[in-house]
Motif scaffolding. Structure first.
Motif, mmCIF file in Angstrom:
data_model
loop_
_atom_site.group_PDB
_atom_site.id
_atom_site.type_symbol
_atom_site.label_atom_id
_atom_site.label_comp_id
_atom_site.label_asym_id
_atom_site.label_seq_id
_atom_site.Cartn_x
_atom_site.Cartn_y
_atom_site.Cartn_z
ATOM 1 N N GLY A 1 0.823 -1.199 0.000
ATOM 2 C CA GLY A 1 0.000 0.000 0.000
ATOM 3 C C GLY A 1 0.859 1.251 0.000
ATOM 4 O O GLY A 1 1.986 1.249 0.480
ATOM 5 N N PHE A 2 0.318 2.314 -0.577
ATOM 6 C CA PHE A 2 0.981 3.609 -0.515
ATOM 7 C C PHE A 2 -0.094 4.648 -0.250
ATOM 8 O O PHE A 2 -1.213 4.549 -0.722
ATOM 9 C CB PHE A 2 1.792 3.904 -1.781
ATOM 10 N N THR A 3 0.275 5.610 0.580
ATOM 11 C CA THR A 3 -0.693 6.590 1.043
ATOM 12 C C THR A 3 -0.217 7.996 0.734
ATOM 13 O O THR A 3 0.951 8.325 0.923
ATOM 14 C CB THR A 3 -0.903 6.452 2.566
ATOM 15 N N THR A 4 -1.138 8.801 0.239
ATOM 16 C CA THR A 4 -0.900 10.232 0.085
ATOM 17 C C THR A 4 -1.944 10.934 0.943
ATOM 18 O O THR A 4 -2.753 10.280 1.603
ATOM 19 C CB THR A 4 -1.036 10.669 -1.392
ATOM 20 N N ARG B 1 -5.519 9.618 -0.449
ATOM 21 C CA ARG B 1 -6.022 8.252 -0.401
ATOM 22 C C ARG B 1 -4.926 7.227 -0.167
ATOM 23 O O ARG B 1 -3.760 7.523 -0.294
ATOM 24 C CB ARG B 1 -6.751 7.916 -1.677
ATOM 25 N N THR B 2 -5.380 6.024 0.141
ATOM 26 C CA THR B 2 -4.486 4.876 0.228
ATOM 27 C C THR B 2 -4.829 3.945 -0.926
ATOM 28 O O THR B 2 -5.996 3.684 -1.189
ATOM 29 C CB THR B 2 -4.664 4.132 1.564
ATOM 30 N N SER B 3 -3.809 3.461 -1.617
ATOM 31 C CA SER B 3 -4.001 2.557 -2.751
ATOM 32 C C SER B 3 -3.114 1.334 -2.577
ATOM 33 O O SER B 3 -2.167 1.351 -1.799
ATOM 34 C CB SER B 3 -3.635 3.262 -4.062
ATOM 35 N N ARG B 4 -3.417 0.307 -3.355
ATOM 36 C CA ARG B 4 -2.641 -0.926 -3.275
ATOM 37 C C ARG B 4 -2.519 -1.511 -4.679
ATOM 38 O O ARG B 4 -3.496 -1.979 -5.242
ATOM 39 C CB ARG B 4 -3.348 -1.913 -2.350
ATOM 40 N N TYR C 1 -2.769 5.456 -9.439
ATOM 41 C CA TYR C 1 -1.600 4.954 -8.716
ATOM 42 C C TYR C 1 -0.354 5.735 -9.145
ATOM 43 O O TYR C 1 0.450 6.153 -8.309
ATOM 44 C CB TYR C 1 -1.353 3.475 -8.997
ATOM 45 N N GLN D 1 -0.269 9.249 -7.771
ATOM 46 C CA GLN D 1 0.085 9.246 -6.358
ATOM 47 C C GLN D 1 1.579 9.019 -6.170
ATOM 48 O O GLN D 1 2.237 9.711 -5.390
ATOM 49 C CB GLN D 1 -0.689 8.159 -5.616
ATOM 50 N N ASP E 1 6.167 11.213 -4.916
ATOM 51 C CA ASP E 1 7.362 10.778 -4.202
ATOM 52 C C ASP E 1 8.590 11.123 -5.044
ATOM 53 O O ASP E 1 8.715 10.666 -6.184
ATOM 54 C CB ASP E 1 7.294 9.273 -3.949
#
Length: 142
Positions: free
Chosen positions: A39-42, A45-48, A100, A103, A107
């Motif tokens: 998972g990665f979060t901004t 939202r959180t996505s996977r 995705y 998001q 980074d």
């Protein structure tokens, strides 16, 4: 119980096809930064994503210049032509994968090049496209 047996058979078939497909093996092999179901979060939202890793810009290539974000799908083509199948699946899942990429673009460690892909193990089909910095996309189904 019948549904469970049917789905177990589909999963076994998908795994077998993936492990005999050069593209499927490439997607699953060790890559720099490889993550599955991470998972990665901004702030929004959180996505996977099913699988992400660094590799070269082309399918099957090594390196670390490109972030690949891949979702695995068990949808079958059915009576659709190859072109119809690819176009319909791309229309359905492009927004998800591009969100995705957007998001992860936040980074600073994310490479400038991002490739997005849908992998269908039951048919050994990969639909992939480039996501560029400006958010414009170029489809290049494989």
């Amino acid at each position: 119980m019948r549904l469970a047996a049917h789905e177990a058979h589909r999963v076994a078939r998908a795994l077998e096809k993936t492990l005999t497909d050069p593209v499927g093996l490439w997607l699953l092999q060790p890559h720099e930064g490889a993550q599955s179901e991470a998972g990665f979060t901004t702030l929004q939202r959180t996505s996977r994503a099913d699988r992400s890793f660094l590799a070269g810009d082309a399918v099957g290539s090594s390196g670390n210049s490109t972030l690949w974000i891949v979702d695995f799908k068990t949808t079958e083509q059915g009576a659709r032509s190859d072109e119809q199948f690819r176009a319909q699946e791309l229309d359905k899942y492009r927004p998800q994968l591009e969100s995705y990429a957007a998001q992860l673009r936040l980074d600073a460690r994310t490479p400038a090049q991002i490739r997005l892909a849908l992998y269908y193990p039951l048919s050994s089909t990969l639909v992939e496209w480039r996501y560029d910095i400006a958010g414009d996309t170029t489809s290049s189904p494989a």
